[in-house]
Write a protein that holds these residues in place. Structure first.
Motif, PDB file in Angstrom:
ATOM      1  N   GLN A 146      32.416  27.424 -28.995  1.00 51.46           N
ATOM      2  CA  GLN A 146      32.745  25.972 -28.766  1.00 51.46           C
ATOM      3  C   GLN A 146      31.861  25.279 -27.971  1.00 51.46           C
ATOM      4  O   GLN A 146      31.405  25.542 -26.943  1.00 51.46           O
ATOM      5  CB  GLN A 146      34.256  25.921 -28.002  1.00 51.46           C
ATOM      6  N   PHE A 164      34.822  32.430 -26.172  1.00 52.36           N
ATOM      7  CA  PHE A 164      36.087  32.670 -25.904  1.00 52.36           C
ATOM      8  C   PHE A 164      36.593  33.988 -26.702  1.00 52.36           C
ATOM      9  O   PHE A 164      36.173  34.169 -27.928  1.00 52.36           O
ATOM     10  CB  PHE A 164      37.059  31.521 -26.473  1.00 52.36           C
ATOM     11  N   TYR A 202      30.997  21.660 -25.968  1.00 54.52           N
ATOM     12  CA  TYR A 202      31.641  20.533 -25.118  1.00 54.52           C
ATOM     13  C   TYR A 202      30.734  19.615 -24.369  1.00 54.52           C
ATOM     14  O   TYR A 202      30.724  18.978 -23.457  1.00 54.52           O
ATOM     15  CB  TYR A 202      32.631  21.500 -23.851  1.00 54.52           C
ATOM     16  N   PRO A 262      34.481  28.665 -36.293  1.00 59.61           N
ATOM     17  CA  PRO A 262      35.798  29.237 -37.276  1.00 59.61           C
ATOM     18  C   PRO A 262      36.093  30.575 -36.742  1.00 59.61           C
ATOM     19  O   PRO A 262      37.282  31.070 -37.377  1.00 59.61           O
ATOM     20  CB  PRO A 262      35.013  29.287 -38.604  1.00 59.61           C
ATOM     21  N   PHE A 285      35.128  23.884 -31.999  1.00 60.85           N
ATOM     22  CA  PHE A 285      35.098  25.413 -32.310  1.00 60.85           C
ATOM     23  C   PHE A 285      34.426  25.823 -33.579  1.00 60.85           C
ATOM     24  O   PHE A 285      34.574  25.269 -34.628  1.00 60.85           O
ATOM     25  CB  PHE A 285      36.380  25.703 -32.284  1.00 60.85           C
ATOM     26  N   TYR A 306      35.271  33.037 -30.553  1.00 60.38           N
ATOM     27  CA  TYR A 306      35.132  31.552 -31.072  1.00 60.38           C
ATOM     28  C   TYR A 306      34.056  31.198 -29.996  1.00 60.38           C
ATOM     29  O   TYR A 306      34.064  31.126 -28.852  1.00 60.38           O
ATOM     30  CB  TYR A 306      36.403  30.758 -30.664  1.00 60.38           C
ATOM     31  N   PHE A 310      35.476  17.737 -29.049  1.00 60.28           N
ATOM     32  CA  PHE A 310      34.892  19.030 -28.629  1.00 60.28           C
ATOM     33  C   PHE A 310      35.248  19.749 -30.091  1.00 60.28           C
ATOM     34  O   PHE A 310      36.366  19.451 -30.516  1.00 60.28           O
ATOM     35  CB  PHE A 310      35.703  19.678 -27.486  1.00 60.28           C
ATOM     36  N   ALA A 343      30.479  27.492 -25.141  1.00 62.96           N
ATOM     37  CA  ALA A 343      31.435  28.412 -24.425  1.00 62.96           C
ATOM     38  C   ALA A 343      31.923  29.581 -25.266  1.00 62.96           C
ATOM     39  O   ALA A 343      31.689  29.141 -26.606  1.00 62.96           O
ATOM     40  CB  ALA A 343      32.669  27.853 -23.729  1.00 62.96           C
TER      41      ALA A 343
END
Lengths: 107, 119
Positions: free
Chosen positions: A89, A36, A91, A100, A98, A87, A96, A34
């Motif tokens: 990530q 974000f 899953y 940096p 992320f 970010y 989980f 994902a």
């Protein structure tokens, strides 16, 4: 744990530019990735899930690609609202994790 | 409107305890995994804990396991994080997010609540 890395850490760009951010996983995560967007003082906003699926309501200038260990987020024709930190990530596996973050700022 | 709102943050001394809350609206909490994620000042995001819809499954990051407890009250559409034996390194904004089972993305986030551990 699966380690996530992002490059670059900071990216200076202008309105109208095409921006590409890369995310790498330390082992294969298939397409469980994902992206974000986070602005100062706000909670993260989901942009992309499943490596390439656009979250409802997110502008189509955002796109994602990749699978396995290497992924990219592309912003076509950067808009003033897009200056933020991004970010990735995974899953696929607990915990989980992320990346940096990549800060996109004004050139 | 689908949203989650965190509350309960504050200043606590090292070794102290605090419970933070997350109230959901616009959807039924009972059908979703829920998650806590934190962000230390000026740092990136760290997943902290997940809980499954009926609270029979809870998963924690190693650094908080045994000190933090995630829980939920589906009747109140609320999620909680009980934090004990707090350390300076627990200082962060704590975000509540919808989702978090394997293969389940975090699609709704709150604005966060600040927890500061300091004497």
């Amino acid at each position: 744990d699966i380690q996530m890395t992002q490059s670059p850490s900071t990216l200076s760009a202008s309105v109208g530019d095409r921006v590409i951010i890369t995310c790498r996983a330390s082992q294969s995560i298939s397409r469980w990735l994902a992206w974000f967007q986070q602005k100062s003082g706000k909670g993260p906003k989901l942009l992309i899930y499943g490596a390439s699926s656009l979250q409802s309501g997110v502008p189509s200038r955002f796109s994602g690609s990749g699978s396995g260990t290497e992924f990219t987020l592309t912003i076509n024709s950067l808009q003033p609202d897009d200056f933020a930190t991004y970010y990735c990530q995974q899953y696929n596996t607990f915990p989980f994790t992320f990346g940096p973050g990549t800060k996109v700022d004004v050139k | 409107e689908v949203q989650v709102v965190e509350s309960g943050g504050g200043l606590v001394q090292p070794g102290g305890s605090l419970r933070i809350s997350c109230e959901a609206s616009g959807f039924s909490l009972s059908t979703y995994w829920m998650t806590w994620v934190r962000q230390a000042p000026g740092k990136g995001l760290q997943w902290v804990a997940n809980i499954n819809p009926d609270a029979t499954g809870k998963i924690y990051v190693d650094s908080v396991r045994g000190r933090f407890t995630i829980s939920r009250d589906n009747a109140k559409n609320s999620l909680y994080l009980e934090m004990n034996s707090l350390r300076a390194e627990d200082t962060a904004v704590y975000y509540c997010a919808r989702g978090g089972g394997s293969g389940s993305v975090f699609d709704i986030w709150g604005q966060g609540t600040m927890v500061t551990v300091s004497s």
